[in-house]
Design a protein around this motif. Structure first.
Motif, mmCIF file in Angstrom:
data_model
loop_
_atom_site.group_PDB
_atom_site.id
_atom_site.type_symbol
_atom_site.label_atom_id
_atom_site.label_comp_id
_atom_site.label_asym_id
_atom_site.label_seq_id
_atom_site.Cartn_x
_atom_site.Cartn_y
_atom_site.Cartn_z
ATOM 1 N N THR A 13 21.050 11.836 39.410
ATOM 2 C CA THR A 13 20.087 11.932 38.318
ATOM 3 C C THR A 13 20.049 10.618 37.541
ATOM 4 O O THR A 13 21.029 9.856 37.540
ATOM 5 C CB THR A 13 20.468 13.069 37.347
ATOM 6 O OG1 THR A 13 21.709 12.731 36.721
ATOM 7 C CG2 THR A 13 20.563 14.405 38.067
ATOM 8 N N PRO A 14 18.941 10.369 36.866
ATOM 9 C CA PRO A 14 18.875 9.163 36.028
ATOM 10 C C PRO A 14 19.967 9.134 34.958
ATOM 11 O O PRO A 14 20.522 8.073 34.663
ATOM 12 C CB PRO A 14 17.485 9.244 35.387
ATOM 13 C CG PRO A 14 16.678 10.036 36.368
ATOM 14 C CD PRO A 14 17.649 11.059 36.923
ATOM 15 N N ASP A 15 20.295 10.294 34.394
ATOM 16 C CA ASP A 15 21.344 10.338 33.365
ATOM 17 C C ASP A 15 22.700 9.950 33.930
ATOM 18 O O ASP A 15 23.464 9.229 33.283
ATOM 19 C CB ASP A 15 21.434 11.725 32.724
ATOM 20 C CG ASP A 15 20.269 12.005 31.784
ATOM 21 O OD1 ASP A 15 19.591 11.040 31.361
ATOM 22 O OD2 ASP A 15 20.048 13.191 31.472
ATOM 23 N N ARG A 16 23.025 10.416 35.131
ATOM 24 C CA ARG A 16 24.300 10.023 35.749
ATOM 25 C C ARG A 16 24.308 8.527 36.032
ATOM 26 O O ARG A 16 25.335 7.867 35.831
ATOM 27 C CB ARG A 16 24.532 10.796 37.039
ATOM 28 C CG ARG A 16 24.983 12.197 36.821
ATOM 29 C CD ARG A 16 25.347 12.868 38.117
ATOM 30 N NE ARG A 16 25.733 14.241 37.880
ATOM 31 C CZ ARG A 16 25.503 15.216 38.707
ATOM 32 N NH1 ARG A 16 24.894 14.992 39.862
ATOM 33 N NH2 ARG A 16 25.887 16.442 38.421
ATOM 34 N N ARG A 17 23.201 8.009 36.497
ATOM 35 C CA ARG A 17 23.137 6.570 36.774
ATOM 36 C C ARG A 17 23.345 5.773 35.491
ATOM 37 O O ARG A 17 24.078 4.778 35.474
ATOM 38 C CB ARG A 17 21.802 6.218 37.435
ATOM 39 C CG ARG A 17 21.617 4.729 37.692
ATOM 40 C CD ARG A 17 22.743 4.192 38.580
ATOM 41 N NE ARG A 17 22.882 2.775 38.481
ATOM 42 C CZ ARG A 17 22.568 1.912 39.446
ATOM 43 N NH1 ARG A 17 22.099 2.358 40.597
ATOM 44 N NH2 ARG A 17 22.723 0.634 39.268
ATOM 45 N N LYS A 18 22.722 6.201 34.411
ATOM 46 C CA LYS A 18 22.897 5.505 33.126
ATOM 47 C C LYS A 18 24.364 5.571 32.688
ATOM 48 O O LYS A 18 24.909 4.585 32.190
ATOM 49 C CB LYS A 18 21.998 6.121 32.055
ATOM 50 C CG LYS A 18 20.538 5.786 32.235
ATOM 51 C CD LYS A 18 19.685 6.501 31.205
ATOM 52 C CE LYS A 18 18.211 6.324 31.512
ATOM 53 N NZ LYS A 18 17.347 7.141 30.647
ATOM 54 N N SER A 19 24.984 6.712 32.879
ATOM 55 C CA SER A 19 26.399 6.853 32.517
ATOM 56 C C SER A 19 27.266 5.923 33.352
ATOM 57 O O SER A 19 28.181 5.274 32.826
ATOM 58 C CB SER A 19 26.864 8.296 32.712
ATOM 59 O OG SER A 19 26.242 9.141 31.790
ATOM 60 N N LEU A 20 26.989 5.858 34.650
ATOM 61 C CA LEU A 20 27.742 4.948 35.523
ATOM 62 C C LEU A 20 27.575 3.498 35.071
ATOM 63 O O LEU A 20 28.548 2.744 35.031
ATOM 64 C CB LEU A 20 27.286 5.097 36.973
ATOM 65 C CG LEU A 20 27.703 6.386 37.668
ATOM 66 C CD1 LEU A 20 26.942 6.540 38.980
ATOM 67 C CD2 LEU A 20 29.200 6.404 37.906
ATOM 68 N N ASP A 21 26.354 3.128 34.728
ATOM 69 C CA ASP A 21 26.097 1.762 34.249
ATOM 70 C C ASP A 21 26.864 1.472 32.961
ATOM 71 O O ASP A 21 27.469 0.406 32.812
ATOM 72 C CB ASP A 21 24.603 1.543 34.019
ATOM 73 C CG ASP A 21 23.802 1.456 35.305
ATOM 74 O OD1 ASP A 21 24.379 1.118 36.369
ATOM 75 O OD2 ASP A 21 22.584 1.732 35.257
#
Length: 64
Positions: A13-21
């Motif tokens: 999900t975009p939210d998981r990607r943002k968290s990873l970043d």
């Protein structure tokens, strides 16, 4: 970790990607390093269960 590597692709999900970043930036790492650490932690946690279950499944049990 071994020197060899292989490329893996997955959808998140975009939210998981943002968290990873965010996590990667906070620790001065790249996203691949963060994901690999998460995978290592998951494998450390679950591999013993799987290995134990596989051993039990293939064990010869004595019966009366």
């Amino acid at each position: 970790m071994a020197n060899e590597s292989t490329k893996v692709s997955f959808v998140t999900t975009p939210d998981r990607r943002k968290s990873l970043d965010r996590i990667a930036r906070a620790y001065g790492k790249n996203v691949s390093a963060v994901i690999n650490e998460a995978i290592d932690s998951y494998l450390d946690s679950h591999e013993p269960e799987v290995s134990s279950a596989a051993a039990t499944e293939h064990a010869d049990f004595a019966t009366d």
